[in-house]
Design a protein around this motif. Structure first.
Motif, PDB file in Angstrom:
ATOM      1  N   SER A  47       0.864  -1.155  -0.013  1.00  0.00           N
ATOM      2  CA  SER A  47      -0.161  -0.037  -0.014  1.00  0.00           C
ATOM      3  C   SER A  47       0.949   1.205   0.022  1.00  0.00           C
ATOM      4  CB  SER A  47      -0.862   0.248   1.146  1.00  0.00           C
ATOM      5  OG  SER A  47      -1.639  -1.140   1.299  1.00  0.00           O
ATOM      6  N   GLY A  48       2.246   1.077  -0.029  1.00  0.00           N
ATOM      7  CA  GLY A  48       3.170   2.133   0.178  1.00  0.00           C
ATOM      8  C   GLY A  48       3.596   2.820   1.310  1.00  0.00           C
ATOM      9  N   LEU A  49       3.213   2.075   2.414  1.00  0.00           N
ATOM     10  CA  LEU A  49       3.996   2.401   3.878  1.00  0.00           C
ATOM     11  C   LEU A  49       5.476   2.220   3.907  1.00  0.00           C
ATOM     12  CD1 LEU A  49       2.412   4.022   6.151  1.00  0.00           C
ATOM     13  CD2 LEU A  49       2.379   1.808   7.141  1.00  0.00           C
ATOM     14  N   VAL A  50       6.157   3.317   3.728  1.00  0.00           N
ATOM     15  CA  VAL A  50       7.688   3.089   3.667  1.00  0.00           C
ATOM     16  C   VAL A  50       8.353   2.454   4.795  1.00  0.00           C
ATOM     17  CG1 VAL A  50       8.059   5.284   4.596  1.00  0.00           C
ATOM     18  CG2 VAL A  50       9.825   4.127   2.826  1.00  0.00           C
ATOM     19  N   SER A  51       7.706   2.366   6.068  1.00  0.00           N
ATOM     20  CA  SER A  51       8.368   1.851   7.148  1.00  0.00           C
ATOM     21  C   SER A  51       7.919   0.596   7.120  1.00  0.00           C
ATOM     22  CB  SER A  51       7.507   2.510   8.469  1.00  0.00           C
ATOM     23  OG  SER A  51       6.257   2.314   8.459  1.00  0.00           O
ATOM     24  N   MET A  52       6.828   0.063   6.360  1.00  0.00           N
ATOM     25  CA  MET A  52       6.497  -1.465   6.313  1.00  0.00           C
ATOM     26  C   MET A  52       7.322  -2.132   5.065  1.00  0.00           C
ATOM     27  SD  MET A  52       4.530  -2.404   8.633  1.00  0.00           S
ATOM     28  CE  MET A  52       5.797  -1.390   9.693  1.00  0.00           C
ATOM     29  N   GLN A  53       7.818  -1.003   4.286  1.00  0.00           N
ATOM     30  CA  GLN A  53       8.621  -1.703   2.976  1.00  0.00           C
ATOM     31  C   GLN A  53       9.972  -2.323   3.635  1.00  0.00           C
ATOM     32  OE1 GLN A  53       8.399   1.439   0.200  1.00  0.00           O
ATOM     33  NE2 GLN A  53       6.537   0.821  -0.572  1.00  0.00           N
ATOM     34  N   TYR A  54      10.353  -1.308   4.487  1.00  0.00           N
ATOM     35  CA  TYR A  54      11.769  -1.636   5.340  1.00  0.00           C
ATOM     36  C   TYR A  54      11.696  -2.851   6.016  1.00  0.00           C
ATOM     37  CZ  TYR A  54      15.425  -1.789   8.866  1.00  0.00           C
ATOM     38  OH  TYR A  54      16.440  -1.890   9.755  1.00  0.00           O
ATOM     39  N   LEU A  55      10.498  -3.065   6.812  1.00  0.00           N
ATOM     40  CA  LEU A  55      10.332  -4.090   7.848  1.00  0.00           C
ATOM     41  C   LEU A  55      10.338  -5.268   7.185  1.00  0.00           C
ATOM     42  CD1 LEU A  55       9.777  -5.280  10.674  1.00  0.00           C
ATOM     43  CD2 LEU A  55       7.166  -4.495  10.415  1.00  0.00           C
ATOM     44  N   LEU A  56       9.479  -5.067   5.850  1.00  0.00           N
ATOM     45  CA  LEU A  56       9.324  -6.490   4.989  1.00  0.00           C
ATOM     46  C   LEU A  56      10.849  -7.207   4.602  1.00  0.00           C
ATOM     47  CD1 LEU A  56       6.965  -8.093   4.068  1.00  0.00           C
ATOM     48  CD2 LEU A  56       6.853  -6.998   1.848  1.00  0.00           C
ATOM     49  N   GLN A 114      13.055   6.157  -1.038  1.00  0.00           N
ATOM     50  CA  GLN A 114      12.074   7.222  -0.593  1.00  0.00           C
ATOM     51  C   GLN A 114      12.704   7.824   0.821  1.00  0.00           C
ATOM     52  OE1 GLN A 114       7.647   5.793  -0.294  1.00  0.00           O
ATOM     53  NE2 GLN A 114       8.447   3.849  -1.028  1.00  0.00           N
ATOM     54  N   GLN A 115      13.861   7.808   0.755  1.00  0.00           N
ATOM     55  CA  GLN A 115      14.946   8.126   1.770  1.00  0.00           C
ATOM     56  C   GLN A 115      14.743   7.687   3.062  1.00  0.00           C
ATOM     57  OE1 GLN A 115      16.913  10.086   0.049  1.00  0.00           O
ATOM     58  NE2 GLN A 115      15.934   9.661  -1.706  1.00  0.00           N
ATOM     59  N   PHE A 116      14.348   6.302   3.113  1.00  0.00           N
ATOM     60  CA  PHE A 116      14.308   5.870   4.445  1.00  0.00           C
ATOM     61  C   PHE A 116      15.586   5.421   4.961  1.00  0.00           C
ATOM     62  CE2 PHE A 116      12.956   2.556   7.831  1.00  0.00           C
ATOM     63  CZ  PHE A 116      12.159   3.356   8.380  1.00  0.00           C
ATOM     64  N   VAL A 117      16.332   6.065   5.899  1.00  0.00           N
ATOM     65  CA  VAL A 117      17.747   6.064   6.124  1.00  0.00           C
ATOM     66  C   VAL A 117      18.045   4.457   6.615  1.00  0.00           C
ATOM     67  CG1 VAL A 117      19.321   6.584   7.870  1.00  0.00           C
ATOM     68  CG2 VAL A 117      17.790   8.443   7.039  1.00  0.00           C
ATOM     69  N   ALA A 118      17.356   3.567   7.286  1.00  0.00           N
ATOM     70  CA  ALA A 118      17.607   2.479   7.938  1.00  0.00           C
ATOM     71  C   ALA A 118      17.749   1.397   6.774  1.00  0.00           C
ATOM     72  CB  ALA A 118      16.685   1.934   8.902  1.00  0.00           C
ATOM     73  N   ALA A 119      16.756   1.692   5.797  1.00  0.00           N
ATOM     74  CA  ALA A 119      16.657   0.747   4.463  1.00  0.00           C
ATOM     75  C   ALA A 119      18.128   1.285   3.609  1.00  0.00           C
ATOM     76  CB  ALA A 119      15.570   1.208   3.827  1.00  0.00           C
ATOM     77  N   GLN A 120      18.309   2.324   3.647  1.00  0.00           N
ATOM     78  CA  GLN A 120      19.541   2.754   2.829  1.00  0.00           C
ATOM     79  C   GLN A 120      20.710   2.068   3.477  1.00  0.00           C
ATOM     80  OE1 GLN A 120      19.376   6.940   3.377  1.00  0.00           O
ATOM     81  NE2 GLN A 120      18.347   7.293   1.230  1.00  0.00           N
ATOM     82  N   TYR A 131      13.968  -3.394   0.244  1.00  0.00           N
ATOM     83  CA  TYR A 131      14.796  -2.318   1.003  1.00  0.00           C
ATOM     84  C   TYR A 131      15.144  -1.435   0.226  1.00  0.00           C
ATOM     85  CZ  TYR A 131      16.815  -5.353   4.510  1.00  0.00           C
ATOM     86  OH  TYR A 131      17.108  -6.191   5.977  1.00  0.00           O
ATOM     87  N   ARG A 132      15.029  -1.587  -1.319  1.00  0.00           N
ATOM     88  CA  ARG A 132      15.343  -0.724  -2.249  1.00  0.00           C
ATOM     89  C   ARG A 132      14.552   0.312  -2.512  1.00  0.00           C
ATOM     90  NH1 ARG A 132      19.124  -0.911  -6.075  1.00  0.00           N
ATOM     91  NH2 ARG A 132      19.072  -3.167  -5.872  1.00  0.00           N
ATOM     92  N   LYS A 133      12.863  -0.273  -2.393  1.00  0.00           N
ATOM     93  CA  LYS A 133      11.706   0.525  -2.232  1.00  0.00           C
ATOM     94  C   LYS A 133      11.829   1.727  -1.491  1.00  0.00           C
ATOM     95  CE  LYS A 133       7.809  -1.780  -4.590  1.00  0.00           C
ATOM     96  NZ  LYS A 133       7.725  -0.595  -5.516  1.00  0.00           N
TER      97      LYS A 133
END
Length: 845
Positions: free
Chosen positions: A432-441, A468-474, A462-464
């Motif tokens: 659905s586009g929730l960036v924090s959940m993309q990282y968690l997934l 979107q500038q999510f630092v932990a995912a970077q 992680y890339r998604k």
């Protein structure tokens, strides 16, 4: 009533013409009327109503003469009298009397009276509402061809009023009326085509009928036609045309048109964006009690759009819309009560408004109501109810509710704990586009929680989030490229993602950049590189104020090696101690080195041994190696060569079992420059031969060896290698080797460690020298034969300059040395080139 007026005028003209032809002056009409002539009474009533034939307009007199004729049963007079009662002409309005006289005319077959009477029954005007009776009179008039009645009958079929709902029958009657030019019917038929009710959906046909009604001045049709042009539905998108029709409808006072015009000014569609004009349009629509306009006007007050922010005024308009059942307004009013903004804080009132909106299917309200039940501060905390409302919101696509539902399944709140179900909802939230959940997934795929471990999927999510500038995912994506998890090892790409996270203050990313620069000399060049920025204020702040163990270790390394600051071993030890006390393995290892070799502190082998032990228990590879050497050489602990080799055996066996770690090390060799490509291919062949990191594939290994021109029989090489290593194992342990089933099972793991064992003996003193600051001996050498004697060969070892790029070991400039190499007797089945201990050492490197 416009139609009725036309009828009256027509009748008046007909009667007037008839009387004029009979030379019947008004005096004679009055005389006849007074004698009870119904037609004369009707005509005289028309004259008084319209002020014709020399008679002044007098509605009371008109009503008197209409009544006189109506009492005598004149259906036209009954119709006119009913209209006077309905509209209050010459008397106080009286719908009951109007309905009575309409019925009288309708019973006599007056088509207009029948159509109007049907409307009275449909809406309960002057009579008790009776849909069936309405249908009865509509049908009578419709069958007589009355367009208004046909439209009314169509409405009954469309809504199921007085008859069974039948969209097709509705379209049939709408079409009959529309073809007679009835604007209401044309608009209704257009809606049927637009929504596909009773007829196949056809946007172009819908626009056709909307246009017909709009051109007759039908305000709603004009507004809807504007929307069609705005959205490009059934017609080519044309914002200018949309605004034109909105204005036409708005000028007739149509509330929806004012609202749509306000939206154009708010968004700058065709018209120039104008917050003040948008607010004016919203207000004009809101004053007509249009709920959507009231809600948007409230938003303008809350956001300060086009006027000064005023949350209290916003709440007033939210309430007006909410009282009409507008779900978004109910939800926002609930938020005002929850936060105490514009109204006094009241959680019960907030929950009440959330519930009203949630029951209408408002996803946000369902989510908010779920949070009310989950609230730990609330006396009505109920995780079961929270889950119920979260599920409703999640099914409606609310990403935050999907996340919360996942949390409930993960922790077992209100439902049985179920990691797979938690993962399913987390994935929905990510999609659905929730960036924090993309990282968690990505994290869940990387760790295999609730699903099978899949580094490829982890990298995708992680890339998604990282993009979107999510630092932990970077930072996580940098790790994937650094260690080859889900992607091939690419240190430059790892540096790229680490650098993005590091610039946003991520200490772990900064530490990773330092580590890559130290080991491979890869990173952003000075003076912009992280190496130059290590001693910046933020690093010291992180070490001191945030008590970040990684930053403290990094700062210690800066002082230890003089990176960006003057070398100060004592200060280095101070910071390394701070980090080591927090259990940071790298700091424990570096501090142990300081104790072992007396850097910035007195030598203390026992303390070094203790720190190596702690770091090794944390899984730090190099600490495990140093701990083994402590046992081998008796440094800080009683010498126990068997224990030392056992540690090395355990360490390398476990490392070999870790497929990803082994693949990462091997794939890293492909990053070397072209000059060392042969070495990388050679390394890959060895890994395929012995099953290090990849599934064992002797045929493929043999093919690579043949391409390199080094070996022709990989199978023979493998057997020879096993025999040599078994003999070395016997010599190292200084005990007879007893072949048991257990040793046979562990043979592959044991052989993996032997190479490192031999290197440890040979290079122990060299390692100590390196620890004391001396330059290491480069593994990059070339052997130049100086003698052709069969018994032995004298060769000159010339150091080669390493190529630029990734290099596992540092190059050391040393003088050339001449050494004597004695050939070994090859084992049976060995390849043409003998397998020597030096060759095994090369394997290990």
């Amino acid at each position: 009533m416009k139609k009725l007026t036309i009828i009256l005028l027509t009748l008046a003209c007909l009667l007037g013409a008839a009387l004029a032809q009979s030379a019947f002056p008004i005096q004679k009409v009055k005389a006849a009327a007074e004698k009870g002539d119904a037609k004369a009474q009707l005509y005289l009533g028309l004259c008084y109503e319209e002020g014709t034939e020399g008679v002044k307009s007098n509605l009371k007199e008109a009503v008197r003469w209409y009544r006189a004729a109506a009492v005598q049963g004149d259906r036209h007079a009954q119709l006119f009298l009913a209209s006077c009662y309905e509209e209050g002409k010459g008397m106080i309005p009286n719908l009951k009397e109007a309905a009575r006289w309409y019925r009288a005319a309708a019973v006599q077959g007056d088509v207009s009276a029948r159509a109007i009477l049907g409307k009275f029954y449909l809406f309960g005007k002057g009579v008790e509402k009776d849909s069936k009776e309405a249908v009865k009179w509509f049908r009578k008039a419709a069958e007589q061809g009355d367009a208004g009645a046909q439209f009314g009958l169509g409405l009954c079929y469309k809504d199921g009023e007085g008859v069974e709902k039948n969209p097709k029958e509705a379209v049939k009657w709408f079409r009959k009326a529309a073809e007679q030019g009835d604007a209401m019917a044309q608009f209704g038929l257009g809606l049927c085509y637009k929504d596909g009710e009773g007829v196949e959906k056809d946007s172009k046909e819908a626009v056709k009928w909307f246009r017909k009604a709009a051109e007759q001045g039908h305000a709603k049709a004009q507004g809807v036609l504007g929307l069609c042009y705005k959205d490009g539905e059934g017609v080519e998108k044309d914002s200018e045309e949309a605004v034109k029709w909105f204005r036409k409808a708005a000028n007739q006072g149509n509330a929806e048109a004012w609202f749509n015009l306000g939206e154009c000014y708010r968004n700058g569609d065709v018209v120039e964006k104008n917050p003040e004009e948008a607010v004016r349009c919203y207000r004009l629509a809101a004053q007509q009690n249009l709920a959507s306009a009231q809600y948007h006007l409230g938003l303008c007050y809350e956001e300060g759009f086009g006027l000064n922010p005023d949350i209290k005024e916003a709440c007033i308009w939210y309430r007006r819309a909410a009282d009409q059942g507008f779900a978004s307004a109910q939800n926002d009013l609930g938020m005002c009560y929850k936060e105490g903004e514009g109204v006094e804080k009241d959680l019960n009132e907030a929950a009440g408004w959330f519930r009203k909106a949630a029951e209408q299917g408002h996803a946000g309200a369902c989510f908010n109501l779920g949070n009310c039940y989950r609230n730990e501060e609330s006396e009505e905390q109920d995780f079961g109810e929270a889950v119920r409302w979260f599920r409703k919101a999640a099914d409606l696509g609310n990403a935050e509710a999907q996340r919360n539902l996942g949390v409930c399944y993960e922790r077992g709140l209100g439902v049985a704990k179920d990691l797979k179900e938690a993962f399913r909802w987390y994935r929905k939230a990510a999609e659905s586009g929730l960036v924090s959940m993309q990282y968690l997934l990505g994290e869940l795929y990387a760790r295999g929680v609730g699903t099978d471990r899949d580094y490829g999927e982890a990298v995708y999510w992680y890339r998604k989030a990282a993009e979107q500038q999510f630092v932990a995912a970077q930072y996580a994506l940098g790790n994937c490229y650094r260690f080859g998890r889900g992607v091939g090892i690419d240190l430059q790409e790892a540096v790229n993602w680490y650098d993005r996270a590091a610039k946003k203050g991520n200490i772990a990313a900064q530490n990773a950049l330092d580590a890559i620069y130290d080991e491979y000399n890869i990173g952003v060049e000075e003076p912009n590189g992280w190496r130059a920025r290590r001693n910046r204020v933020e690093l010291r702040n992180a070490a001191e104020e945030q008590n970040d163990a990684g930053a403290q270790c990094n700062l210690g390394k800066c002082y230890l090696y003089g990176w960006g600051v003057e070398k100060n071993p004592q200060e280095a030890v101070r910071w390394l101690k701070k980090s080591a006390e927090q259990g940071f393995a790298e700091a424990q290892y570096r501090l142990a080195d300081c104790y072992m070799y007396g850097r910035g502190t007195e030598k203390n082998a026992q303390e070094a041994f203790a720190l190596y032990t702690e770091a090794a228990e944390s899984g730090l590879d190099k600490a495990m190696t140093e701990l083994a050497k402590c046992y081998l050489y008796g440094k800080g602990v009683a010498q126990d060569r068997k224990k030392g080799y056992s540690l090395l055996l355990d360490h390398y066996t476990n490392a070999a079992k870790n497929l990803l770690e082994a693949q990462g090390w091997v794939k890293g060799n492909y990053l070397v420059p072209d000059g060392s490509l042969k070495e990388a291919q050679y390394t890959r062949a060895r890994c395929l031969l012995y099953g290090w990191g990849w599934a064992q594939n002797i045929e493929r290994a043999n093919a690579i060896f043949q391409e390199l021109g080094d070996y022709k029989d990989a199978k023979a090489l493998q057997l020879n290698w096993y025999e040599v290593k078994l003999k070395e194992l016997e010599w190292l342990c200084k005990e007879p080797v007893v072949i048991t089933p257990i040793i046979v099972v562990m043979l592959c793991g044991i052989l993996l460690c032997i190479i490192r064992h031999r290197n440890t003996d040979k290079c122990g003193e060299e390692e100590e020298s390196r620890r004391r600051g001396e330059q290491p001996i480069s593994p990059a050498v070339r052997i130049v034969p100086t003698s052709s004697a069969e018994s032995e060969k004298t060769v000159t070892v010339v150091p080669e300059k390493p190529s630029s790029g990734v290099s596992v070991e540092r190059f050391s400039r040393k003088e050339e040395k001449t050494v004597t190499v004695a050939p070994e007797k090859p084992s049976s089945g060995a390849s043409a080139e003998p397998f020597s201990r030096e060759k095994a050492s090369k394997f290990q490197r």
